[in-house]
Scaffold this motif. Structure first.
Motif, PDB file in Angstrom:
ATOM      1  N   MET A   1     -18.094 -12.904 -25.239  1.00  0.00           N
ATOM      2  CA  MET A   1     -17.477 -11.743 -24.337  1.00  0.00           C
ATOM      3  C   MET A   1     -15.977 -12.194 -23.724  1.00  0.00           C
ATOM      4  SD  MET A   1     -20.596  -9.793 -22.940  1.00  0.00           S
ATOM      5  CE  MET A   1     -19.967  -8.146 -22.787  1.00  0.00           C
ATOM      6  N   LYS A   2     -15.035 -12.456 -24.425  1.00  0.00           N
ATOM      7  CA  LYS A   2     -13.808 -12.941 -23.882  1.00  0.00           C
ATOM      8  C   LYS A   2     -13.041 -11.883 -23.713  1.00  0.00           C
ATOM      9  CE  LYS A   2     -10.196 -16.266 -24.784  1.00  0.00           C
ATOM     10  NZ  LYS A   2     -10.503 -17.630 -24.356  1.00  0.00           N
ATOM     11  N   ARG A   3     -12.464 -11.723 -22.409  1.00  0.00           N
ATOM     12  CA  ARG A   3     -11.638 -10.592 -22.063  1.00  0.00           C
ATOM     13  C   ARG A   3     -10.124 -11.066 -21.870  1.00  0.00           C
ATOM     14  NH1 ARG A   3     -15.577  -7.548 -23.277  1.00  0.00           N
ATOM     15  NH2 ARG A   3     -17.005  -7.067 -21.753  1.00  0.00           N
ATOM     16  N   SER A   4      -9.131 -10.198 -22.125  1.00  0.00           N
ATOM     17  CA  SER A   4      -7.792 -10.629 -21.793  1.00  0.00           C
ATOM     18  C   SER A   4      -7.428 -10.412 -20.253  1.00  0.00           C
ATOM     19  CB  SER A   4      -6.544  -9.894 -22.628  1.00  0.00           C
ATOM     20  OG  SER A   4      -6.822  -8.424 -22.271  1.00  0.00           O
ATOM     21  N   TYR A   5      -6.802 -11.232 -19.632  1.00  0.00           N
ATOM     22  CA  TYR A   5      -6.241 -11.012 -18.342  1.00  0.00           C
ATOM     23  C   TYR A   5      -5.603 -10.013 -18.358  1.00  0.00           C
ATOM     24  CZ  TYR A   5      -8.109 -15.719 -17.572  1.00  0.00           C
ATOM     25  OH  TYR A   5      -9.027 -16.897 -17.453  1.00  0.00           O
ATOM     26  N   ALA A   6      -4.680  -9.745 -18.915  1.00  0.00           N
ATOM     27  CA  ALA A   6      -3.711  -8.367 -18.817  1.00  0.00           C
ATOM     28  C   ALA A   6      -4.628  -7.253 -18.804  1.00  0.00           C
ATOM     29  CB  ALA A   6      -2.905  -8.533 -19.881  1.00  0.00           C
ATOM     30  N   GLY A   7      -5.585  -7.122 -19.650  1.00  0.00           N
ATOM     31  CA  GLY A   7      -6.413  -5.755 -19.504  1.00  0.00           C
ATOM     32  C   GLY A   7      -7.252  -5.772 -18.185  1.00  0.00           C
ATOM     33  N   VAL A   8      -7.761  -6.840 -17.843  1.00  0.00           N
ATOM     34  CA  VAL A   8      -8.646  -6.708 -16.587  1.00  0.00           C
ATOM     35  C   VAL A   8      -7.637  -6.490 -15.436  1.00  0.00           C
ATOM     36  CG1 VAL A   8      -9.964  -8.191 -15.148  1.00  0.00           C
ATOM     37  CG2 VAL A   8     -10.434  -8.127 -17.546  1.00  0.00           C
ATOM     38  N   ILE A   9      -6.640  -7.045 -15.382  1.00  0.00           N
ATOM     39  CA  ILE A   9      -5.781  -6.818 -14.007  1.00  0.00           C
ATOM     40  C   ILE A   9      -5.293  -5.445 -14.118  1.00  0.00           C
ATOM     41  CG2 ILE A   9      -3.371  -7.734 -13.213  1.00  0.00           C
ATOM     42  CD1 ILE A   9      -4.188 -10.609 -14.289  1.00  0.00           C
ATOM     43  N   GLY A  10      -4.583  -5.171 -15.188  1.00  0.00           N
ATOM     44  CA  GLY A  10      -4.382  -3.671 -15.567  1.00  0.00           C
ATOM     45  C   GLY A  10      -5.325  -2.741 -14.891  1.00  0.00           C
ATOM     46  N   LEU A  11      -6.673  -2.887 -15.506  1.00  0.00           N
ATOM     47  CA  LEU A  11      -7.660  -1.933 -14.836  1.00  0.00           C
ATOM     48  C   LEU A  11      -7.880  -1.983 -13.559  1.00  0.00           C
ATOM     49  CD1 LEU A  11      -9.797   0.039 -15.916  1.00  0.00           C
ATOM     50  CD2 LEU A  11     -11.500  -2.090 -16.193  1.00  0.00           C
ATOM     51  N   CYS A  12      -7.555  -3.384 -12.921  1.00  0.00           N
ATOM     52  CA  CYS A  12      -7.817  -3.364 -11.247  1.00  0.00           C
ATOM     53  C   CYS A  12      -6.807  -2.600 -10.765  1.00  0.00           C
ATOM     54  CB  CYS A  12      -7.883  -4.811 -10.941  1.00  0.00           C
ATOM     55  SG  CYS A  12      -9.414  -5.675 -11.520  1.00  0.00           S
ATOM     56  N   ILE A  13      -5.752  -2.848 -11.526  1.00  0.00           N
ATOM     57  CA  ILE A  13      -4.325  -2.184 -10.674  1.00  0.00           C
ATOM     58  C   ILE A  13      -4.428  -0.604 -10.710  1.00  0.00           C
ATOM     59  CG2 ILE A  13      -1.775  -1.875 -10.819  1.00  0.00           C
ATOM     60  CD1 ILE A  13      -1.918  -4.731 -11.702  1.00  0.00           C
ATOM     61  N   ILE A  14      -4.896  -0.033 -11.997  1.00  0.00           N
ATOM     62  CA  ILE A  14      -5.349   1.278 -11.865  1.00  0.00           C
ATOM     63  C   ILE A  14      -6.043   1.877 -11.030  1.00  0.00           C
ATOM     64  CG2 ILE A  14      -5.713   2.983 -13.339  1.00  0.00           C
ATOM     65  CD1 ILE A  14      -3.876   1.794 -15.648  1.00  0.00           C
ATOM     66  N   LEU A  15      -7.141   1.033 -10.922  1.00  0.00           N
ATOM     67  CA  LEU A  15      -8.366   1.527 -10.047  1.00  0.00           C
ATOM     68  C   LEU A  15      -8.050   1.704  -8.506  1.00  0.00           C
ATOM     69  CD1 LEU A  15     -11.478   0.199 -11.912  1.00  0.00           C
ATOM     70  CD2 LEU A  15     -10.663   2.682 -11.855  1.00  0.00           C
ATOM     71  N   MET A  16      -7.017   0.558  -8.233  1.00  0.00           N
ATOM     72  CA  MET A  16      -6.517   0.519  -6.948  1.00  0.00           C
ATOM     73  C   MET A  16      -5.976   1.676  -6.689  1.00  0.00           C
ATOM     74  SD  MET A  16      -6.573  -1.104  -3.947  1.00  0.00           S
ATOM     75  CE  MET A  16      -7.193  -2.635  -4.144  1.00  0.00           C
ATOM     76  N   LEU A  17      -4.862   1.948  -7.392  1.00  0.00           N
ATOM     77  CA  LEU A  17      -3.994   3.103  -7.443  1.00  0.00           C
ATOM     78  C   LEU A  17      -4.805   4.372  -7.327  1.00  0.00           C
ATOM     79  CD1 LEU A  17      -1.094   2.488  -9.862  1.00  0.00           C
ATOM     80  CD2 LEU A  17      -1.009   2.713  -7.122  1.00  0.00           C
ATOM     81  N   ASP A  18      -6.039   4.612  -7.850  1.00  0.00           N
ATOM     82  CA  ASP A  18      -6.954   5.661  -7.763  1.00  0.00           C
ATOM     83  C   ASP A  18      -7.441   5.674  -6.478  1.00  0.00           C
ATOM     84  OD1 ASP A  18      -6.657   6.696 -10.304  1.00  0.00           O
ATOM     85  OD2 ASP A  18      -8.191   5.750 -11.004  1.00  0.00           O
ATOM     86  N   ILE A  19      -7.768   4.758  -5.833  1.00  0.00           N
ATOM     87  CA  ILE A  19      -8.272   4.616  -4.384  1.00  0.00           C
ATOM     88  C   ILE A  19      -7.244   5.017  -3.437  1.00  0.00           C
ATOM     89  CG2 ILE A  19      -9.285   3.114  -2.588  1.00  0.00           C
ATOM     90  CD1 ILE A  19     -10.683   1.748  -4.840  1.00  0.00           C
ATOM     91  N   VAL A  20      -5.996   4.363  -3.560  1.00  0.00           N
ATOM     92  CA  VAL A  20      -4.845   4.664  -2.470  1.00  0.00           C
ATOM     93  C   VAL A  20      -4.383   6.454  -2.714  1.00  0.00           C
ATOM     94  CG1 VAL A  20      -2.485   4.390  -2.178  1.00  0.00           C
ATOM     95  CG2 VAL A  20      -3.937   2.365  -2.668  1.00  0.00           C
ATOM     96  N   PHE A  21      -4.502   6.757  -4.022  1.00  0.00           N
ATOM     97  CA  PHE A  21      -4.050   8.224  -4.041  1.00  0.00           C
ATOM     98  C   PHE A  21      -5.188   9.143  -3.691  1.00  0.00           C
ATOM     99  CE2 PHE A  21      -0.998   6.972  -7.720  1.00  0.00           C
ATOM    100  CZ  PHE A  21       0.009   6.931  -6.810  1.00  0.00           C
ATOM    101  N   LEU A  22      -6.563   8.609  -3.674  1.00  0.00           N
ATOM    102  CA  LEU A  22      -7.433   9.581  -3.196  1.00  0.00           C
ATOM    103  C   LEU A  22      -7.359   9.687  -1.844  1.00  0.00           C
ATOM    104  CD1 LEU A  22      -9.981  10.926  -3.996  1.00  0.00           C
ATOM    105  CD2 LEU A  22     -11.374   9.333  -3.620  1.00  0.00           C
ATOM    106  N   GLN A  23      -7.205   8.427  -1.268  1.00  0.00           N
ATOM    107  CA  GLN A  23      -6.999   8.510   0.401  1.00  0.00           C
ATOM    108  C   GLN A  23      -5.871   9.111   0.945  1.00  0.00           C
ATOM    109  OE1 GLN A  23     -10.169   7.208   1.273  1.00  0.00           O
ATOM    110  NE2 GLN A  23      -8.962   6.431   3.230  1.00  0.00           N
ATOM    111  N   LEU A  24      -4.785   9.132   0.097  1.00  0.00           N
ATOM    112  CA  LEU A  24      -3.672  10.129   0.527  1.00  0.00           C
ATOM    113  C   LEU A  24      -3.843  11.604   0.199  1.00  0.00           C
ATOM    114  CD1 LEU A  24      -0.778   7.778  -1.000  1.00  0.00           C
ATOM    115  CD2 LEU A  24      -1.170   8.177   1.555  1.00  0.00           C
ATOM    116  N   LEU A  25      -4.768  11.821  -0.701  1.00  0.00           N
ATOM    117  CA  LEU A  25      -5.032  13.192  -0.823  1.00  0.00           C
ATOM    118  C   LEU A  25      -5.967  13.612   0.023  1.00  0.00           C
ATOM    119  CD1 LEU A  25      -6.041  14.905  -4.132  1.00  0.00           C
ATOM    120  CD2 LEU A  25      -7.779  14.728  -2.393  1.00  0.00           C
ATOM    121  N   VAL A  26      -6.963  12.949   0.684  1.00  0.00           N
ATOM    122  CA  VAL A  26      -7.690  13.230   1.758  1.00  0.00           C
ATOM    123  C   VAL A  26      -7.088  13.672   2.986  1.00  0.00           C
ATOM    124  CG1 VAL A  26      -9.705  12.645   3.229  1.00  0.00           C
ATOM    125  CG2 VAL A  26      -9.851  12.496   0.848  1.00  0.00           C
ATOM    126  N   HIS A  27      -6.072  12.643   3.260  1.00  0.00           N
ATOM    127  CA  HIS A  27      -5.366  12.567   4.365  1.00  0.00           C
ATOM    128  C   HIS A  27      -4.298  13.844   4.393  1.00  0.00           C
ATOM    129  CE1 HIS A  27      -2.879  11.157   7.625  1.00  0.00           C
ATOM    130  NE2 HIS A  27      -1.759  11.549   6.960  1.00  0.00           N
TER     131      HIS A  27
END
Length: 68
Positions: free
Chosen positions: A1-27
């Motif tokens: 199960m070899k994963r590409s670093y670009a895909g994993v890092i991209g997924l982490c960045i997008i999920l972090m942006l989801d968390i940030v935008f959700l916090q801003l939405l609630v605020h």
């Protein structure tokens, strides 16, 4: 199960942006700034399917590496 670093890092960045935008939405909802709430909600609706797409792409990439 070899994963590409670009895909994993991209997924982490997008999920972090989801968390940030959700916090801003609630605020912004708390301070009754509904225009910004709609903007952040729109961004969440765009980012989440992108994250699902990257996840499925990475999952299939790992399955193909094992010969399944």
């Amino acid at each position: 199960m070899k994963r590409s670093y670009a895909g994993v890092i991209g997924l982490c960045i997008i999920l972090m942006l989801d968390i940030v935008f959700l916090q801003l939405l609630v605020h912004q909802f708390f301070y009754e700034n509904y225009g910004m709430v709609l903007l952040y909600m729109g961004l969440l609706f765009v980012l989440f399917p992108i994250a699902v797409f990257i996840y499925k792409k990475e999952k299939n990439k790992g399955a193909n590496a094992n010969g399944k």
